[in-house]
Design an enzyme around this catalytic site. Sequence first.
Site, PDB file in Angstrom:
ATOM      1  N   ASP A  18       0.691  -1.134   0.090  1.00 32.22           N
ATOM      2  CA  ASP A  18      -0.048  -0.078   0.052  1.00 32.22           C
ATOM      3  C   ASP A  18       0.818   1.285   0.047  1.00 32.22           C
ATOM      4  O   ASP A  18       1.863   1.453   0.691  1.00 32.22           O
ATOM      5  CB  ASP A  18      -0.739  -0.126   1.259  1.00 32.22           C
ATOM      6  CG  ASP A  18      -1.702   1.306   1.272  1.00 32.22           C
ATOM      7  OD1 ASP A  18      -2.810   1.209   0.835  1.00 32.22           O
ATOM      8  OD2 ASP A  18      -1.433   2.217   1.872  1.00 32.22           O
ATOM      9  N   MET A  19       0.496   2.161  -0.782  1.00 35.23           N
ATOM     10  CA  MET A  19       1.454   3.526  -1.045  1.00 35.23           C
ATOM     11  C   MET A  19       1.294   4.370   0.342  1.00 35.23           C
ATOM     12  O   MET A  19       0.034   4.120   0.639  1.00 35.23           O
ATOM     13  CB  MET A  19       1.008   4.225  -2.178  1.00 35.23           C
ATOM     14  CG  MET A  19       1.370   3.274  -3.586  1.00 35.23           C
ATOM     15  SD  MET A  19       2.702   2.473  -3.636  1.00 35.23           S
ATOM     16  CE  MET A  19       3.978   3.918  -3.920  1.00 35.23           C
ATOM     17  N   TYR A  23      -1.740  10.595  -2.760  1.00 35.98           N
ATOM     18  CA  TYR A  23      -1.658  11.602  -3.597  1.00 35.98           C
ATOM     19  C   TYR A  23      -0.987  12.442  -3.051  1.00 35.98           C
ATOM     20  O   TYR A  23      -0.334  13.526  -4.141  1.00 35.98           O
ATOM     21  CB  TYR A  23      -3.206  12.124  -3.377  1.00 35.98           C
ATOM     22  CG  TYR A  23      -4.362  11.184  -4.098  1.00 35.98           C
ATOM     23  CD1 TYR A  23      -4.045   9.942  -4.444  1.00 35.98           C
ATOM     24  CD2 TYR A  23      -5.686  11.587  -4.264  1.00 35.98           C
ATOM     25  CE1 TYR A  23      -5.108   9.112  -5.050  1.00 35.98           C
ATOM     26  CE2 TYR A  23      -6.601  10.918  -4.665  1.00 35.98           C
ATOM     27  CZ  TYR A  23      -6.427   9.782  -5.296  1.00 35.98           C
ATOM     28  OH  TYR A  23      -7.468   8.899  -5.853  1.00 35.98           O
ATOM     29  N   ARG A  60       0.249  14.689   9.859  1.00 29.15           N
ATOM     30  CA  ARG A  60      -0.271  13.810  10.835  1.00 29.15           C
ATOM     31  C   ARG A  60      -0.051  13.950  12.031  1.00 29.15           C
ATOM     32  O   ARG A  60      -0.533  13.797  13.291  1.00 29.15           O
ATOM     33  CB  ARG A  60      -0.232  12.461  10.349  1.00 29.15           C
ATOM     34  CG  ARG A  60      -0.877  11.904   9.064  1.00 29.15           C
ATOM     35  CD  ARG A  60      -1.047  10.615   8.697  1.00 29.15           C
ATOM     36  NE  ARG A  60      -1.352  10.216   7.165  1.00 29.15           N
ATOM     37  CZ  ARG A  60      -1.675   9.064   6.732  1.00 29.15           C
ATOM     38  NH1 ARG A  60      -1.536   8.188   7.237  1.00 29.15           N
ATOM     39  NH2 ARG A  60      -1.686   9.207   5.410  1.00 29.15           N
ATOM     40  N   ASP A 120      -3.979   2.571  -5.071  1.00 29.96           N
ATOM     41  CA  ASP A 120      -2.608   2.581  -4.343  1.00 29.96           C
ATOM     42  C   ASP A 120      -2.207   1.274  -3.685  1.00 29.96           C
ATOM     43  O   ASP A 120      -1.533   1.199  -3.022  1.00 29.96           O
ATOM     44  CB  ASP A 120      -2.658   3.769  -3.483  1.00 29.96           C
ATOM     45  CG  ASP A 120      -3.242   3.625  -2.169  1.00 29.96           C
ATOM     46  OD1 ASP A 120      -3.960   2.832  -1.990  1.00 29.96           O
ATOM     47  OD2 ASP A 120      -2.504   3.936  -1.216  1.00 29.96           O
ATOM     48  N   GLU A 121      -2.993   0.170  -4.106  1.00 30.40           N
ATOM     49  CA  GLU A 121      -2.508  -1.017  -3.379  1.00 30.40           C
ATOM     50  C   GLU A 121      -2.667  -2.496  -4.201  1.00 30.40           C
ATOM     51  O   GLU A 121      -3.680  -2.376  -5.223  1.00 30.40           O
ATOM     52  CB  GLU A 121      -3.180  -1.307  -2.347  1.00 30.40           C
ATOM     53  CG  GLU A 121      -4.879  -1.318  -2.103  1.00 30.40           C
ATOM     54  CD  GLU A 121      -5.320  -1.077  -0.821  1.00 30.40           C
ATOM     55  OE1 GLU A 121      -5.706  -2.075   0.030  1.00 30.40           O
ATOM     56  OE2 GLU A 121      -5.357   0.176  -0.304  1.00 30.40           O
TER      57      GLU A 121
HETATM   58  P1  TTP Z   1      -5.222   5.425   1.150  1.00 29.01           P
HETATM   59  O1  TTP Z   1      -4.301   4.350   1.004  1.00 29.01           O
HETATM   60  O2  TTP Z   1      -6.474   5.010   2.212  1.00 29.01           O
HETATM   61  O3  TTP Z   1      -4.378   6.494   2.179  1.00 29.01           O
HETATM   62  P2  TTP Z   1      -3.095   7.255   1.886  1.00 29.01           P
HETATM   63  O4  TTP Z   1      -2.531   6.431   0.864  1.00 29.01           O
HETATM   64  O5  TTP Z   1      -3.415   8.692   1.641  1.00 29.01           O
HETATM   65  O6  TTP Z   1      -2.413   7.179   3.149  1.00 29.01           O
HETATM   66  P3  TTP Z   1      -1.944   5.806   4.035  1.00 29.01           P
HETATM   67  O7  TTP Z   1      -0.445   6.078   3.777  1.00 29.01           O
HETATM   68  O8  TTP Z   1      -2.411   5.797   5.319  1.00 29.01           O
HETATM   69  O9  TTP Z   1      -2.230   4.534   3.186  1.00 29.01           O
HETATM   70  O10 TTP Z   1      -5.788   6.012   0.084  1.00 29.01           O
HETATM   71  C1  TTP Z   1      -5.052   6.154  -1.184  1.00 29.01           C
HETATM   72  C2  TTP Z   1      -5.229   7.379  -1.821  1.00 29.01           C
HETATM   73  O11 TTP Z   1      -6.705   7.621  -2.286  1.00 29.01           O
HETATM   74  C3  TTP Z   1      -5.108   8.718  -0.959  1.00 29.01           C
HETATM   75  O12 TTP Z   1      -3.716   9.103  -0.997  1.00 29.01           O
HETATM   76  C4  TTP Z   1      -6.187   9.455  -1.654  1.00 29.01           C
HETATM   77  C5  TTP Z   1      -7.383   8.791  -2.139  1.00 29.01           C
HETATM   78  N1  TTP Z   1      -8.407   8.535  -1.353  1.00 29.01           N
HETATM   79  C6  TTP Z   1      -9.649   9.504  -1.647  1.00 29.01           C
HETATM   80  O13 TTP Z   1      -9.425  10.368  -2.512  1.00 29.01           O
HETATM   81  N2  TTP Z   1     -10.690   9.529  -0.582  1.00 29.01           N
HETATM   82  C7  TTP Z   1     -10.834   8.632   0.371  1.00 29.01           C
HETATM   83  O14 TTP Z   1     -11.713   8.637   1.143  1.00 29.01           O
HETATM   84  C8  TTP Z   1      -9.487   7.891   0.716  1.00 29.01           C
HETATM   85  C9  TTP Z   1      -9.718   6.579   1.928  1.00 29.01           C
HETATM   86  C10 TTP Z   1      -8.717   7.907  -0.280  1.00 29.01           C
HETATM   87 CA    CA Z   2      -4.802   2.252   0.158  1.00 29.96          CA
HETATM   88 CA    CA Z   3      -2.222   4.147   1.073  1.00 33.72          CA
END
Ligand code: TTP
Ligand code: CA
Ligand code: CA
Length: 642
Positions: A18-19, A23, A60, A120-121
């Site tokens: 998972d990235m 964004y 964060r 992103d995963e």
């Molecule tokens: P996530 O993997 O949930 O979060 P993240 O990558 O920003 O942070 P983390 O390091 O905790 O994994 O989501 C991936 C991307 O998807 C996130 O960067 C932005 C987008 N996204 C949305 O646009 N709306 C949302 O409600 C969520 C959960 C994610």
């Molecule tokens: Ca994710």
């Molecule tokens: Ca992520």
Amino acid sequence: MPIARPEPQEPRVIAHVDMDCFYVQVEQRRNPELRGLPTAVVQYNSWKGGGLIAVSYEARKFGVKRSMRGDEAKKICPSIQLVQVPVAHGKADLNIYRAAGSEVIEILAMRGKCERASIDEVYLDLTDAAKSMLLETPSGMLESITEEALKSNILGLSSDSNNRERSLIEWFCRTDADHQEKLLACGAIIVAQLRAKVLEETKFTCSAGIAHNKMLAKLASSMHKPAQQTVVPSSSVKDLLASLPVKKMKQLGGKLGSSLQTDLRVNTVGDLLNFTEPKLQEYYGINTGTWLWKIARGFCGEEVKDRLLPKSHGCGKTFPGPQALRTTVSVRNWLNQLCEELSERLQVDLNQNKRVAHTLTLHASAFKENVIDFHWKFPSKSCPLRYGTLKIQEDATKLFDSGLHDFLGSQNISWGITSLSVTASKISDIPNGRSSILRFLHCNDSPSTSSEGYEYDSLVLNDIPLTTGNDAHLENDGYMISTQKGKGCPFASEEKVVEDHKTIADQGISTDINISGASQGKMRNKEPYSILKFFPSRDSSFSTRKRSFDSLGQVHSGCDKVSKVNSMEQEGTPSDGNVQHRASEQCDQWTFSIADIDPSVIDELPLEIQKEVRGWFHASKQTSINRRGSSIIHYFSPMKKS
Ligand code: TTP
Ligand code: CA
Ligand code: CA
């Protein structure tokens, strides 16, 4: 409801990657000055500074969370950098994030089966790669243990910071470990290598979980972030699940998890161990009962699918606060835009990947004016998906109307819509071997027109079967706020048509053609399923329309249009004035391959052109073109050939 899959015969090595704050990382790569600064990406929507959708780890630390709005984030972290999601046509444009995700996937897919799970995963099945590594270095794998691997978090491995590296080296090089755990150690080394490569080539960091199944790998990937990996040895599973709140499990976040908590007083996954399999089956049915019994023990037989492409396409938009939509006209306007984008992406997926989606779903969030009723949600609605922008728009409108009707019941009160989305799901590859007449016909849109391409899975328009799901959960690979602008049909020029026709001929779409009520122009064919529907008139000069011909294929322009059928169907559609305008701009090209034509369909052609088409067969010297099992009956199943 989740169901249990059989356990694999041999242990697997699975990773979930998972990235980190994805964004944000993409924006930081675009603008390196943002690196290291507290940063958040905000949704296109200026209300209260815009909703945060991604938050950097620096931000964060100040307590900034995704659920906040920009103004709120600035209060607790005045130095935060807010970057707005790119915008196209009044809505968020996620193209750059999708493309960045694809860059990463390309690297991760190098060592084993790779399943794209969201924007992103991914899941990776590294079993074979781990086996090869173990064979090559049966004992003492020190050589391949990279610095990154030595930063792994191994669940259940006790070590303080002083002897951490030593413990890790020992863990990786254990000679007394069983085969399964040795494979897991190899998996951890491979994932560390892959993550390092991702960083080197894309500048993105990611986190990963490595375990014997998807469920445990997914749980582990979020345990240590950012830029870390977590390994789940079998011996640690019991402790991991004993304290894991049920709601943290992917499939237990909703009603099932709530029911476990309230009905069975199960708060952690480990609490499920107090119930026998028959007892759980009694409560939740055979499949889900068995699944629950298995997850309590850390079992999950689900395979990693070989899929690098998203499993659904979704386009949505939120309308928070005062922007809520309060009239059906405004809802329709937005639905039309969302559907147009969805249709373009479907067409791109069809053209590029030869995939078709089968289900259209509409989700919405709504409120009733002056009524506090949090329990009554706007029901999600689905129907079979028909290709073509106008059809998708029409069907989505019907789904919305039906949802609104159910939402309001008999209440005649004002309402508001705070989010809308359309999703195309149940995507599959176009099956090989089953053919449809549509594989020979291709509509072309110029990029400026709507993408009325293939008609697929057509259904009787006035009888859309609606299915309802109150759970508005979106399974759309994180594409919720998507507005990708695809290119629509691939044919932009005559030369391109010739170049691409083979692709089209190869597509072999299996289609039910809906031509009921579709007679038009001089065409007066009463029989419901006939190729005649696709030719404008009996006296049209087929040959004069021909642009080019060789033994491989035909390309025509100015033919009758499948999408004119669509435009007929649009009559009476309550929509904006664009409908007729767009319908009149429909495709003007179709293309097919002579080699793919089943001679039995020629009888269906107008007499004037039968002779000509038969001539093509002779000219192309295709002696054996009648494929086994392929006949007009296969193309037009509702009508038996007499
Ligand atoms: P996530 O993997 O949930 O979060 P993240 O990558 O920003 O942070 P983390 O390091 O905790 O994994 O989501 C991936 C991307 O998807 C996130 O960067 C932005 C987008 N996204 C949305 O646009 N709306 C949302 O409600 C969520 C959960 C994610
Ligand atoms: Ca994710
Ligand atoms: Ca992520």
